[in-house]
Design an enzyme around this catalytic site. Structure first.
Site, PDB file in Angstrom:
ATOM      1  N   GLU A 164       6.054 -19.713   9.471  1.00 51.68           N
ATOM      2  CA  GLU A 164       5.284 -18.682   8.769  1.00 51.68           C
ATOM      3  C   GLU A 164       3.810 -19.055   8.722  1.00 51.68           C
ATOM      4  O   GLU A 164       3.384 -19.814   7.851  1.00 51.68           O
ATOM      5  CB  GLU A 164       5.831 -18.544   7.343  1.00 51.68           C
ATOM      6  CG  GLU A 164       7.337 -18.394   7.283  1.00 51.68           C
ATOM      7  CD  GLU A 164       7.912 -18.643   5.882  1.00 51.68           C
ATOM      8  OE1 GLU A 164       7.195 -18.439   4.884  1.00 51.68           O
ATOM      9  OE2 GLU A 164       9.070 -19.058   5.788  1.00 51.68           O
ATOM     10  N   HIS A 173       5.648 -13.879   7.283  1.00 52.12           N
ATOM     11  CA  HIS A 173       6.909 -14.575   6.966  1.00 52.12           C
ATOM     12  C   HIS A 173       7.910 -14.350   8.109  1.00 52.12           C
ATOM     13  O   HIS A 173       8.908 -13.629   7.963  1.00 52.12           O
ATOM     14  CB  HIS A 173       7.455 -14.032   5.649  1.00 52.12           C
ATOM     15  CG  HIS A 173       8.483 -14.908   5.003  1.00 52.12           C
ATOM     16  ND1 HIS A 173       9.597 -15.356   5.668  1.00 52.12           N
ATOM     17  CD2 HIS A 173       8.552 -15.413   3.750  1.00 52.12           C
ATOM     18  CE1 HIS A 173      10.315 -16.098   4.834  1.00 52.12           C
ATOM     19  NE2 HIS A 173       9.702 -16.148   3.673  1.00 52.12           N
ATOM     20  N   ARG A 177      15.094  -8.626   4.440  1.00 49.74           N
ATOM     21  CA  ARG A 177      15.512 -10.021   4.659  1.00 49.74           C
ATOM     22  C   ARG A 177      15.595 -10.241   6.171  1.00 49.74           C
ATOM     23  O   ARG A 177      16.629 -10.043   6.799  1.00 49.74           O
ATOM     24  CB  ARG A 177      16.869 -10.253   3.996  1.00 49.74           C
ATOM     25  CG  ARG A 177      17.441 -11.631   4.196  1.00 49.74           C
ATOM     26  CD  ARG A 177      16.632 -12.718   3.529  1.00 49.74           C
ATOM     27  NE  ARG A 177      16.584 -12.560   2.075  1.00 49.74           N
ATOM     28  CZ  ARG A 177      15.667 -13.162   1.297  1.00 49.74           C
ATOM     29  NH1 ARG A 177      14.724 -13.936   1.820  1.00 49.74           N
ATOM     30  NH2 ARG A 177      15.669 -12.969  -0.015  1.00 49.74           N
ATOM     31  N   ARG A 187       4.913  -6.537   0.749  1.00 52.44           N
ATOM     32  CA  ARG A 187       6.231  -6.355   1.361  1.00 52.44           C
ATOM     33  C   ARG A 187       7.092  -5.362   0.589  1.00 52.44           C
ATOM     34  O   ARG A 187       8.157  -4.991   1.057  1.00 52.44           O
ATOM     35  CB  ARG A 187       6.952  -7.703   1.495  1.00 52.44           C
ATOM     36  CG  ARG A 187       7.314  -8.383   0.184  1.00 52.44           C
ATOM     37  CD  ARG A 187       8.109  -9.664   0.421  1.00 52.44           C
ATOM     38  NE  ARG A 187       8.548 -10.266  -0.836  1.00 52.44           N
ATOM     39  CZ  ARG A 187       9.470 -11.219  -0.925  1.00 52.44           C
ATOM     40  NH1 ARG A 187      10.038 -11.693   0.167  1.00 52.44           N
ATOM     41  NH2 ARG A 187       9.833 -11.713  -2.087  1.00 52.44           N
ATOM     42  N   ASP A 233      12.023 -26.717   3.323  1.00 58.67           N
ATOM     43  CA  ASP A 233      11.023 -25.758   2.847  1.00 58.67           C
ATOM     44  C   ASP A 233       9.696 -26.510   2.697  1.00 58.67           C
ATOM     45  O   ASP A 233       9.467 -27.186   1.701  1.00 58.67           O
ATOM     46  CB  ASP A 233      11.511 -25.185   1.495  1.00 58.67           C
ATOM     47  CG  ASP A 233      10.685 -24.005   1.020  1.00 58.67           C
ATOM     48  OD1 ASP A 233       9.673 -23.675   1.662  1.00 58.67           O
ATOM     49  OD2 ASP A 233      11.059 -23.415  -0.020  1.00 58.67           O
ATOM     50  N   GLN A 269       7.200 -13.074  -6.789  1.00 53.89           N
ATOM     51  CA  GLN A 269       7.166 -13.947  -5.611  1.00 53.89           C
ATOM     52  C   GLN A 269       6.719 -13.161  -4.373  1.00 53.89           C
ATOM     53  O   GLN A 269       7.248 -12.095  -4.075  1.00 53.89           O
ATOM     54  CB  GLN A 269       8.582 -14.518  -5.424  1.00 53.89           C
ATOM     55  CG  GLN A 269       8.909 -15.012  -4.051  1.00 53.89           C
ATOM     56  CD  GLN A 269       9.428 -16.444  -4.075  1.00 53.89           C
ATOM     57  OE1 GLN A 269       9.028 -17.250  -4.903  1.00 53.89           O
ATOM     58  NE2 GLN A 269      10.304 -16.743  -3.147  1.00 53.89           N
TER      59      GLN A 269
HETATM   60  C1  BG6 Z   1       9.527 -19.043   2.025  1.00 56.24           C
HETATM   61  C2  BG6 Z   1       9.353 -20.007   0.880  1.00 56.24           C
HETATM   62  O1  BG6 Z   1       8.292 -18.696   2.543  1.00 56.24           O
HETATM   63  O2  BG6 Z   1      10.170 -17.864   1.535  1.00 56.24           O
HETATM   64  C3  BG6 Z   1      10.697 -20.299   0.243  1.00 56.24           C
HETATM   65  O3  BG6 Z   1       8.753 -21.197   1.363  1.00 56.24           O
HETATM   66  C4  BG6 Z   1      11.388 -19.006  -0.156  1.00 56.24           C
HETATM   67  O4  BG6 Z   1      10.504 -21.125  -0.892  1.00 56.24           O
HETATM   68  C5  BG6 Z   1      11.463 -18.093   1.052  1.00 56.24           C
HETATM   69  O5  BG6 Z   1      12.682 -19.310  -0.648  1.00 56.24           O
HETATM   70  C6  BG6 Z   1      12.153 -16.759   0.803  1.00 56.24           C
HETATM   71  O6  BG6 Z   1      11.574 -16.065  -0.257  1.00 56.24           O
HETATM   72  P1  BG6 Z   1      12.150 -14.684  -0.719  1.00 56.24           P
HETATM   73  O7  BG6 Z   1      11.316 -14.252  -1.884  1.00 56.24           O
HETATM   74  O8  BG6 Z   1      12.042 -13.732   0.446  1.00 56.24           O
HETATM   75  O9  BG6 Z   1      13.600 -14.916  -1.081  1.00 56.24           O
END
Ligand code: BG6
Length: 296
Positions: free
Chosen positions: A264, A159, A57, A86, A203, A81
């Site tokens: 990003e 990201h 994170r 990663r 977002d 997601q």
């Molecule tokens: C961003 C997305 O790139 O990543 C968001 O646009 C998302 O919608 C964010 O909440 C974080 O994603 P994650 O999977 O790391 O919690």
């Protein structure tokens, strides 16, 4: 020594300035710290897991082969997601240049997270090159389709969690006039505002942003980060604000959203499609520049 490897990390220190360094976790090939002359440039949650139990994170997680949670594609919709890069441990391929210190990491299905690879059994090879100059950090990706008969279809995204002083004093520039998909409103429109400002969760996926638009993060009129993109037509701008931050277990401190903005660069609105044997490359360059308000 400018490149140091431990079991879990690679640390690059600039030969001319030991206060300029970058730390890369082999898990996710995630850059999780970039210090420029003693000043940290990236935001990292104090509860971020750096033990390979979940994606980091903060820093610069790598998103491949799918951005977000795909609902339509037969193969990509099976992945979680943001895909599998990663949450896979990359191979450290070594140092390729002494100055600026430059290193490479590789990932392919033979070493990627086995649980996720089962869901997406494709042939590919990724090479991430991280170059740290005295004034910049460049992350370059090359994706190759190593299959002899199948097309490779994917998204890519860096990201990047940028560290800032205060989100309410921060603007993101040079995206005005661009079409975007607003993930909060679930609708598309053209951004008519001169700059992006932040007052709540935001977002947005800015689409087809020309390469020569330099996205800048501006704090009280002073540019604090400049982002150059190559071959990455889309730019996601994200700040989780209060409620979303509360909902993320690995997000600490809970008011940490005040000190971050994610810009990003990616290829996420469409898919990159590679025929067998083809390759694709792109990079993100983070550096400091004067205020460069572009009239486009
Ligand atoms: C961003 C997305 O790139 O990543 C968001 O646009 C998302 O919608 C964010 O909440 C974080 O994603 P994650 O999977 O790391 O919690």
């Amino acid at each position: 020594m400018s490149v140091e490897e431990t079991t879990s990390e690679v640390i690059l220190t600039h030969p001319d300035n030991n206060k300029t360094f970058v730390k890369i976790l082999k898990y996710g090939a995630t850059v999780f710290s970039w210090s420029l002359n003693g000043q940290e440039q990236l935001w990292l949650s104090s509860a971020a897991k750096l033990d390979g139990s979940k994606p980091v994170r903060g820093g610069i997680p790598l998103v491949f082969p799918v951005f977000g949670k795909n609902q339509d594609d037969e193969d990509l919709s099976k992945l979680p997601q943001h895909g599998l890069a990663r949450n896979s441990t990359w191979e450290f391929l070594g140092q390729v240049k002494a100055n600026p210190p430059t290193v490479q990491f590789g990932l392919g299905p033979e070493i990627a997270n086995p649980e996720l690879s089962k869901l997406w059994p494709m042939d590919y090879s990724l090479i991430l090159t991280v170059e740290m100059g005295s004034e910049h950090l460049k992350t370059h990706i090359e994706v190759s389709n190593t299959s002899s008969d199948q097309q490779l279809k994917f998204n890519w995204l860096f990201h990047t969690y940028l560290k800032i002083d205060d989100i309410e004093d921060t603007m993101v520039s040079n995206l005005s006039g661009t079409k975007l998909f607003d993930q909060m409103l679930q609708e598309s429109y053209v951004d008519k505002q001169p700059v992006v400002t932040f007052h709540e969760e935001l977002d947005r996926i800015y689409q087809k942003v020309e390469d020569d638009r330099l996205v800048q993060v501006i704090d009280k009129g002073h540019p604090v980060h400049t982002i150059k993109r190559h071959n990455l037509p889309d730019a996601v701008v994200w700040n989780p604000w209060v409620e979303k931050s509360k909902g993320m277990g690995d997000f600490e401190p809970k008011d940490g959203f005040k000190e971050l903005v994610c810009v990003e660069p990616g290829y996420v609105h469409d898919f990159v499609k590679l025929q067998p044997g083809q390759s694709w490359e792109a990079y993100q360059l983070l550096y400091k520049d004067k205020l460069n308000y572009q009239v486009l």
